[in-house]
Design an enzyme around this catalytic site. Sequence first.
Site, short mmCIF file in Angstrom:
data_model
loop_
_atom_site.label_atom_id
_atom_site.label_comp_id
_atom_site.label_asym_id
_atom_site.label_seq_id
_atom_site.Cartn_x
_atom_site.Cartn_y
_atom_site.Cartn_z
N GLY A 57 0.79 -1.21 0.00
CA GLY A 57 0.00 0.00 0.00
C GLY A 57 0.83 1.27 0.00
O GLY A 57 0.35 2.33 0.40
N LYS A 88 -0.42 2.57 -4.39
CA LYS A 88 -0.93 3.91 -4.71
C LYS A 88 -0.63 4.32 -6.15
O LYS A 88 -1.28 5.20 -6.70
CB LYS A 88 -0.34 4.94 -3.73
N ASP A 165 -9.55 10.67 5.54
CA ASP A 165 -10.04 11.70 6.47
C ASP A 165 -10.32 12.99 5.70
O ASP A 165 -9.86 14.06 6.07
CB ASP A 165 -9.01 11.95 7.57
#
Length: 234
Positions: A57, A88, A165
Amino acid sequence: MEDCENVPTSTQDQENNISNITSTSNNVNDADEDKNIKEQQKSTQKKPNFICGVIEGFYGRPWTTEQRKDLFRKLKKWGMDSYVYAPKDDYKHRAFWRELYTVQEADHLSGLIAAATDQDITFYYALSPGLDMTYGSQKELQTLKRKLDQVSQFGCEAFPLLFEDIELSKSDKVVLQTFGNAQESVTNEIFTHLGNPRFLFSRAVPTVHDSEYLNTLGSKANHDIDIMWTGNKL
């Protein structure tokens, strides 16, 4: 007169009766043991409660196909059982998550999934739509379903949804109000749509103590969905 039909008339009769009782008892014990073995076998065939493996990741150049296949062999050797595909630099994993894979890309992913399966490693295809997803949009949900339906056709049977977030859109704030409501509603719907597969859910950094967010997930998210946390150092 007493009924003596079933009363032993000799020592030999007593021994025969004892032998019959012992034999019956042994048969019962054998049946119980067989039942216990079958139950244990069923238990071991269920989804493991502890997931142990590697997440690809990171940012930067992803691993090559051969590096990943080598990893699958090593994971099996080390007694691990899972690999999460989330590089990514696969832009269709995150930045362009809405786009379907091309035929060439599909062949590549199908080959990776098959290679993992050959080593008894569960291949988790992770999708990270949280950068710009509108959670309350049915159009966005259908796009998400279409993308994961495509990957399931490659042979994938395990999926994490990785959220960010990022502040909720104005429309999501009105309809869903909080991150917890937004993310659990999407996660539950996708989980059900895919037929309740192995499923992981992640948000980067929740507040652990007295967290309204975690309380929402605990009370509303399907309990067959595993929740993972990247920790407060990332």
